[in-house]
Enzyme design. Structure first.
Site, PDB file in Angstrom:
ATOM      1  N   HIS A   1       0.820  -1.220   0.000  1.00 23.41           N
ATOM      2  CA  HIS A   1       0.000   0.000   0.000  1.00 23.41           C
ATOM      3  C   HIS A   1       0.851   1.266   0.000  1.00 23.41           C
ATOM      4  O   HIS A   1       0.384   2.341  -0.381  1.00 23.41           O
ATOM      5  CB  HIS A   1      -0.941   0.007   1.200  1.00 23.41           C
ATOM      6  CG  HIS A   1      -2.293   0.580   0.886  1.00 23.41           C
ATOM      7  ND1 HIS A   1      -2.466   1.737   0.167  1.00 23.41           N
ATOM      8  CD2 HIS A   1      -3.539   0.153   1.188  1.00 23.41           C
ATOM      9  CE1 HIS A   1      -3.750   2.002   0.043  1.00 23.41           C
ATOM     10  NE2 HIS A   1      -4.423   1.048   0.636  1.00 23.41           N
ATOM     11  N   SER A   2       2.099   1.157   0.406  1.00 21.08           N
ATOM     12  CA  SER A   2       2.969   2.339   0.401  1.00 21.08           C
ATOM     13  C   SER A   2       3.260   2.807  -1.025  1.00 21.08           C
ATOM     14  O   SER A   2       3.652   3.952  -1.240  1.00 21.08           O
ATOM     15  CB  SER A   2       4.281   2.039   1.124  1.00 21.08           C
ATOM     16  OG  SER A   2       4.939   0.935   0.525  1.00 21.08           O
TER      17      SER A   2
END
Length: 485
Positions: free
Chosen positions: A142-143
């Site tokens: 998700h980063s």
């Protein structure tokens, strides 16, 4: 003495955004999963060639994390290391292709991404399911980016099925609300402006106080949908259902509301019905008395939902190169926040009540700076106290509410990936501390409902989707009966 950093070194090393730093923290290790159903079998060689020309050149998909997790470091990408084509014995799969796919993806949630290389991979499953001839699964940490960023990358790698020379960039504009004040006197406008500002400040103060309470002690009622701290490390299962987007738009227009309002109303109605069934089963198993009125829900349930909010000033999709430009109004990354919505869990004889409640709740939340303030506070905490404190600030409220809901607009027309038409796109994620996540994505006249669940808490997620379909039908029928179509 260390010399000054050159321009080339600055390009090779870029700091993570505040939300990316949060997602790299041990307590918030989230991973996005995009499940795509294809109308034809997938040719791995064609896919690899496409990835070499597109994804591998993307800055976030061709960088590693630094040792301290604070910077992106440019690296060479060997695409073959990121594409997995497992051997599949079709005889063992049999008729239950969807079951095989579900089990395969569930096992992936227990296999961490290799942090020694860019944090993404793709799995090709040439297995026929009810909705597709083959399935592609993309995992990305998700980063790397939020839902809007990842869908933009997908659009850059695909083209319209009907027009192979053009990509499918959906247009989207913010809904403008006319207050009908142009012809009113300046005095009336001034009074209403003051009143609106006062309400905005009041709503923001109340929302932030409730957020602080949720951060410290205020928890949702324990229900058959409520997870706990251990859920984040449990395997997840994914389930999707495809409904007609025109049905959602019909309700939207008839009720003069947004698609988000409709989806939240459907979610509220379906979860109310699902929970009522679960409490009814529990009551029956415990030898409880049968009642003439089939309402088994406890009174005064505290049930709240985290709803993601896009913070970009331009919420429309743009070409990928425009999103990568510094200070772009529709930039790549994790530029979102969340608001907490109270759900009124209860049985309603009139299904339109759920829609009215969702519309009223969202209207109130839109008149608040809650989402922007949360993002700003996380940035400040990150700078002053570090990533661990910022991750705690982000994750604690998420743990204390029941579920999260997200809605992303997708391509308006069918798209293809190098001659492979896509039947559906079902985005989701795992690593969260909730037993249920609900994602919606519109695509080519369809609305795809995607659930991520902890099977130890929610063993039959298809029943939630069944209730969503039934709620949608009931709302449509109520509108037709009242002539509101």
């Amino acid at each position: 003495m260390k010399g000054r950093i050159t321009a080339e070194e600055e390009e090779e090393e870029q700091p993570l955004s505040p939300m990316a730093r949060v997602f790299q923290s041990p307590g918030v290790d989230y991973c996005a999963v995009t499940i795509m159903g294809f109308k034809t079998k997938i040719n791995p060689d064609v896919l690899l060639d496409a990835l070499k020309h597109n994804v591998s050149k993307h800055p976030r998909f061709s960088t590693n994390l630094s040792e301290n997790g604070a910077k992106w470091i440019e690296t060479q990408v060997n695409v073959e290391d990121h594409v997995v084509v497992p051997y599949i014995d079709q005889e063992e799969v049999g008729e239950d292709g969807q079951g095989f796919v579900d089990e395969y993806i569930s096992r992936l949630t227990m296999i961490p991404l290799d942090r020694s290389r860019p944090l993404w991979d793709m799995h090709i499953l040439n297995v026929r399911t009810a909705d597709a001839e083959a399935v592609g699964v993309i995992r990305s940490h998700h980063s790397l980016g939020d839902g809007m960023s990842l869908i933009s990358l997908m659009l850059a790698c695909t083209h319209k099925t009907s027009d192979p020379d053009n990509t499918a960039i959906p247009s989207l504009k913010r809904r403008t609300v006319s207050h009908g004040l142009r012809n009113k006197g300046w005095f009336l406008r001034s009074i209403l402006t003051v009143g609106s500002t006062t309400r905005l400040i009041w709503n923001t103060v109340v929302d932030m106080l409730l957020l602080m309470a949720t951060l410290t002690f205020l928890k949702d009622t324990k229900t058959p949908l409520k997870g706990g701290a251990e859920v984040g490390s449990n395997p997840k299962r994914f389930y999707h259902r495809i409904i007609n987007l025109d049905d959602v738009k019909f309700i939207k227009n008839a009720m003069n509301m947004t698609i988000n309002d409709v989806l939240l109303g459907i979610t509220q109605a379906s979860l109310s019905s699902y929970l009522n069934q679960q409490y009814g089963k529990k009551n029956e198993e415990e030898g409880g008395a049968l009642t003439s009125y089939p309402n088994h829900l406890p009174s005064k349930l505290r049930f709240r939902v985290g709803c993601t909010v896009n913070l970009r000033s331009d919420i429309g999709f743009k070409p990928l190169e425009d999103m990568m430009v510094k200070d772009s109004k529709c930039r790549w990354g994790n530029y979102f926040s969340f608001i907490i919505l109270p759900f009124s869990i209860g049985l309603q004889t009139d299904p339109l009540v759920y829609l009215k409640k969702s519309k009223s709740t969202m209207a109130r939340k839109k008149h608040s700076y809650h989402a922007a303030l949360v993002y700003f506070i996380i940035k400040i905490v990150l700078k002053v106290f570090g990533a661990k404190a910022a991750a705690t600030l982000f994750n604690r409220p998420v743990m204390n509410i029941t579920t999260c809901v997200s809605n992303v607009i997708g391509p308006m027309e069918e798209i293809s990936f190098r001659g492979h038409p896509i039947a559906y796109i079902a985005p989701s994620s795992y690593g969260h501390s909730q037993a249920l996540l609900v994602h919606y994505l519109s695509y080519a006249g369809k609305m795809i409902i995607s659930l991520a669940v902890d099977p130890s808490i929610i063993p039959e997620p298809e029943k939630i989707c069944d209730e969503m379909e039934e709620s949608l039908k009931a709302m449509k029928a109520a509108l037709w009966e009242r002539g509101l179509h």
